[in-house]
Design an enzyme around this catalytic site. Structure first.
Site, PDB file in Angstrom:
ATOM      1  N   TRP A 165      45.354 -36.018  45.031  1.00 43.98           N
ATOM      2  CA  TRP A 165      46.161 -37.235  45.281  1.00 43.98           C
ATOM      3  C   TRP A 165      47.425 -37.447  44.841  1.00 43.98           C
ATOM      4  O   TRP A 165      48.289 -37.831  45.662  1.00 43.98           O
ATOM      5  CB  TRP A 165      45.208 -38.387  45.082  1.00 43.98           C
ATOM      6  CG  TRP A 165      45.637 -39.930  45.166  1.00 43.98           C
ATOM      7  CD1 TRP A 165      45.998 -40.691  43.903  1.00 43.98           C
ATOM      8  CD2 TRP A 165      46.269 -40.491  46.194  1.00 43.98           C
ATOM      9  NE1 TRP A 165      46.598 -41.851  44.589  1.00 43.98           N
ATOM     10  CE2 TRP A 165      46.729 -41.690  45.650  1.00 43.98           C
ATOM     11  CE3 TRP A 165      46.151 -40.210  47.704  1.00 43.98           C
ATOM     12  CZ2 TRP A 165      47.305 -42.801  46.883  1.00 43.98           C
ATOM     13  CZ3 TRP A 165      46.665 -41.088  48.551  1.00 43.98           C
ATOM     14  CH2 TRP A 165      47.169 -42.289  48.122  1.00 43.98           C
ATOM     15  N   ASP A 251      33.755 -41.262  47.365  1.00 40.06           N
ATOM     16  CA  ASP A 251      35.146 -41.212  46.911  1.00 40.06           C
ATOM     17  C   ASP A 251      35.275 -39.960  46.077  1.00 40.06           C
ATOM     18  O   ASP A 251      34.493 -39.565  44.957  1.00 40.06           O
ATOM     19  CB  ASP A 251      35.037 -42.379  45.910  1.00 40.06           C
ATOM     20  CG  ASP A 251      36.286 -42.673  45.317  1.00 40.06           C
ATOM     21  OD1 ASP A 251      37.257 -41.699  45.453  1.00 40.06           O
ATOM     22  OD2 ASP A 251      36.586 -43.652  44.560  1.00 40.06           O
ATOM     23  N   HIS A 280      36.207 -44.327  48.631  1.00 36.06           N
ATOM     24  CA  HIS A 280      36.945 -45.123  47.538  1.00 36.06           C
ATOM     25  C   HIS A 280      37.293 -46.680  47.665  1.00 36.06           C
ATOM     26  O   HIS A 280      36.909 -47.284  46.609  1.00 36.06           O
ATOM     27  CB  HIS A 280      38.375 -44.233  47.609  1.00 36.06           C
ATOM     28  CG  HIS A 280      39.471 -44.928  46.389  1.00 36.06           C
ATOM     29  ND1 HIS A 280      39.065 -44.721  45.092  1.00 36.06           N
ATOM     30  CD2 HIS A 280      40.374 -45.481  46.471  1.00 36.06           C
ATOM     31  CE1 HIS A 280      40.182 -45.269  44.317  1.00 36.06           C
ATOM     32  NE2 HIS A 280      40.816 -45.918  45.187  1.00 36.06           N
TER      33      HIS A 280
END
Length: 299
Positions: A165, A251, A280
């Site tokens: 991410w 998530d 998430h």
């Protein structure tokens, strides 16, 4: 002060399931010249106030499925937008956004409300920041509702999901926020995705969005890491309130493994309620979480 942008009101004219009156604070100590938006609904004299803190790259709209549950039970609900997000003002300089900048915003916000019986509702950065607040304001926060978050103590290796991410965001100066939300939340409709995108007319408004992944304290000497370790120790030895946990099981960043660790750090917290279909942004399945939390807190 760096240049500041303010999202035009017309960007928020067609919000789905979020017909709450905008409220603003324009004179927070240390933040003069910046206007902070927040939702504040329900009776001012309510015994319990739910304070809902969003994360990256969302805003108070994320809690639209949870706020009605709290309100129907007669509670007050408050949901601020951090600077750089939602209807709040947006400094254009990425460097303005630091762990301390955001945490001090939340402390000033809580102080202005003068709450004495708050239930803090946190997820993502709402938790990275928000879970450090009770030790600083023990007379304000009495209960915690914790979802898909952690204390970023700077110890150990970041999860592969977070590393991916952060790398992704380092190359996204103009993140398609609505598109991201549609990919992350199965079945999210176009109008809801547009509501998540509404705060950001163009890339100039996205400094806060760009900055968050880079400032997560992943090393022991990063700003916020020592504070997070202090909070972890405080929960182990001093926290006397109730803690209800829920986790979106899909998530890859702050999912079951991370929440299990947080559960161990916070004695007395519930075993996290597993939301099997949740990712998430587990607040998209938030009605059931809010109901179960109210039952647990007996509210």
């Amino acid at each position: 002060m760096t240049a500041v942008l303010r999202t035009p009101d017309e960007r928020f004219h067609h919000l789905v399931d979020f017909a709450y009156q905008p409220r603003y604070m324009e004179d927070l100590p240390q933040f003069e010249g910046l206007r902070l938006h927040y939702v504040d609904e329900g009776p001012m004299e309510a015994e319990t106030t739910f304070v809902c803190l969003h994360g990256e790259p969302t805003w108070a709209y994320l809690y639209r499925h949870m706020l009605p549950v709290f309100l129907e039970r007669g509670h007050r609900v408050v949901a601020p937008d951090l600077f750089g997000f939602g209807r709040s003002d947006k400094p254009v300089d990425d460097a303005c956004y630091t762990f301390v900048f955001h945490r001090d915003t939340l402390l000033a916000f809580l102080d202005r409300l003068s709450l004495t019986n708050a239930t803090l509702v946190v997820q993502d950065w709402g938790g990275l920041l928000g879970l450090t607040l009770p030790m600083a304001r023990p007379d304000t926060v009495r209960c915690l509702l914790v979802m898909n978050t952690t204390l970023a103590c700077g110890e150990g290796s970041p999860s592969p999901g977070f590393t991916e991410w952060r790398s992704f965001m380092a190359n996204q100066p103009d993140l398609d926020v609505g598109g991201l939300m549609r990919r992350a939340v199965e079945g999210l409709d176009e109008l809801s995705a547009a509501a998540y995108d509404a705060p950001f007319p163009d890339r100039r408004y996205k400094a806060g969005v760009r900055r968050f992944p880079a400032i997560v304290p992943t090393e022991t000497d990063m700003p916020g890491a020592a504070l997070s370790r202090q909070a972890r120790d405080w929960y182990r030895h001093h926290w006397q309130g109730q803690t209800f946990m829920a986790v979106g099981m899909r998530d890859p960043v702050l999912g079951p493994q991370v929440m299990r660790q947080l559960h161990q750090w916070m004695p007395g917290s519930t075993e996290p309620l597993a939301i099997e279909e949740g990712g998430h942004f587990v607040q998209e399945h938030g009605e059931q979480i809010a109901v179960r939390a109210c039952e647990y807190f007996d509210l």
